[in-house]
Design an enzyme around this catalytic site. Structure first.
Site, PDB file in Angstrom:
ATOM      1  N   THR A   8      53.125  75.821 -14.411  1.00  0.00           N
ATOM      2  CA  THR A   8      51.770  75.303 -14.248  1.00  0.00           C
ATOM      3  C   THR A   8      50.976  75.411 -15.536  1.00  0.00           C
ATOM      4  O   THR A   8      50.116  74.560 -15.820  1.00  0.00           O
ATOM      5  CB  THR A   8      51.049  76.049 -13.116  1.00  0.00           C
ATOM      6  OG1 THR A   8      51.730  75.810 -11.885  1.00  0.00           O
ATOM      7  CG2 THR A   8      49.608  75.609 -12.983  1.00  0.00           C
ATOM      8  N   SER A  41      58.776  76.274 -12.115  1.00  0.00           N
ATOM      9  CA  SER A  41      59.571  77.483 -11.896  1.00  0.00           C
ATOM     10  C   SER A  41      60.097  77.625 -10.478  1.00  0.00           C
ATOM     11  O   SER A  41      60.995  78.433 -10.235  1.00  0.00           O
ATOM     12  CB  SER A  41      58.775  78.733 -12.285  1.00  0.00           C
ATOM     13  OG  SER A  41      57.858  79.126 -11.289  1.00  0.00           O
ATOM     14  N   THR A  47      54.431  80.469 -12.186  1.00  0.00           N
ATOM     15  CA  THR A  47      54.122  81.670 -11.401  1.00  0.00           C
ATOM     16  C   THR A  47      55.088  81.901 -10.239  1.00  0.00           C
ATOM     17  O   THR A  47      55.283  83.039  -9.824  1.00  0.00           O
ATOM     18  CB  THR A  47      52.693  81.576 -10.827  1.00  0.00           C
ATOM     19  OG1 THR A  47      52.592  80.427  -9.980  1.00  0.00           O
ATOM     20  CG2 THR A  47      51.659  81.487 -11.940  1.00  0.00           C
TER      21      THR A  47
END
Length: 313
Positions: free
Chosen positions: A8, A57, A90
């Site tokens: 992000t 991720s 994250t």
């Protein structure tokens, strides 16, 4: 050294202020650095960047972990490199942090993961400050271990966990609390830096260098009405390890437990963790299934995977 992997922090939204409708991993690490005034001053020296991967991720893969670990090891061995910073998404940051903790020699230098909960096009993006803070931590004299820096907090790889799906302050180390804080570029340490790795895969960087087929380890949850059907299916499908996120202090629904014991008897490695966000399983004499030693289910999966890789299991 700053290594980019996407996330992000490198995301872009078509509309400024859209914090959920963005596309992750669109901005290169060089662009991220260029958007942060004072980054070289925080580093107290020159900065070098390298794009290792560019992905959301949630889609993190074992091969990317291997490539990232090898690049970290390469740079950590360079006497001119004081520390490594990784820009990361994250969603799986805590898993990547633990993987790197298990395979890297970070007794003398830090590897610092940082991230963002808002894309780079947000009205108030959190990525630039997080990156600035991460660089400040990596440049701090005496810093060591695999760390995560976000929202002004410094966390160790063992305890850090994403605990909120939206808010900027999304990470916690549970009852242990953060190791310290970054305040106006200065580190205020409340606990000591993490100790040298002593887990299952200490020194495992050699084991992962050429691996193409990773051991298959899956995570299961015990819950009301659980059955053993999924365990039996996974065993038939060739699973090599199972981590069960148990209720309470390592308790498991009797039907699921029976299947897990069958799996263990057939040669599958089974490890217990807990669904509880704080605390850890307290083992009892005579426990038939080993516990994770306080690791979350997802970090226990990584340690078990690396152990199976090391032993050829």
């Amino acid at each position: 050294m700053i290594l980019g992997t996407g996330g992000t922090i490198a995301g872009i939204s078509a509309q400024a202020g859209d914090n959920i409708g963005y596309v992750a991993a669109q901005v290169g690490v060089q662009q991220l650095m260029a958007a942060v005034p004072g980054l070289e001053q925080a580093a107290r020296g020159p900065l070098v960047a390298e794009q290792v991967a560019q992905l959301d991720s949630k889609d993190m893969a074992h091969g990317v972990w291997r490539d990232l670990a090898l690049r970290c090891a390469h740079h950590l061995a360079d006497p001119q490199v004081q520390g490594v910073v990784i820009t990361h998404g994250t969603d799986t940051l805590e898993e990547t942090a633990w993987f790197l903790h298990e395979v890297l020699d970070v007794r003398a230098k830090p590897v610092v993961l940082t991230c963002a909960m808002r894309p780079s096009t947000a009205l108030a993006p959190d990525g630039p400050q997080n990156l600035l803070d991460a660089v400040a931590v990596a440049a701090t004299s005496g810093a060591r271990g695999v760390l995560a820096v976000a929202s002004g907090e410094i966390h160790g790889a063992r305890r850090v966990q994403k605990v909120h799906p939206y808010r900027v302050h999304a990470f916690s180390s549970g009852e242990g609390g953060p190791l310290g804080w970054v305040e106006e570029g200065n580190v205020r340490l409340e606990q000591d830096w993490p100790s040298a790795p002593t887990g299952h895969a200490k020194g495992a960087i050699e084991d992962i260098a050429d691996v193409s087929l990773w051991p298959r380890v899956e995570v299961l949850f015990s819950h009301a009405g659980a059955t053993g059907a999924l365990v039996d299916a996974l065993v038939r499908d060739g699973v090599q390890g199972l981590v069960v996120a148990c209720t309470g202090n390592g308790t498991i629904h009797h039907a699921l437990e029976a299947a897990l014991l069958r799996a263990q008897q057939s040669g599958v490695c089974v490890v217990r963790s807990t669904r509880c966000p704080e605390g850890q399983v307290l083992p009892k004499p005579g426990d038939a299934l080993p516990d994770s030693g306080g690791l979350s289910p997802f970090k226990a999966r990584i340690s078990l995977m690396l152990e199976l890789l090391r032993t050829g299991g």
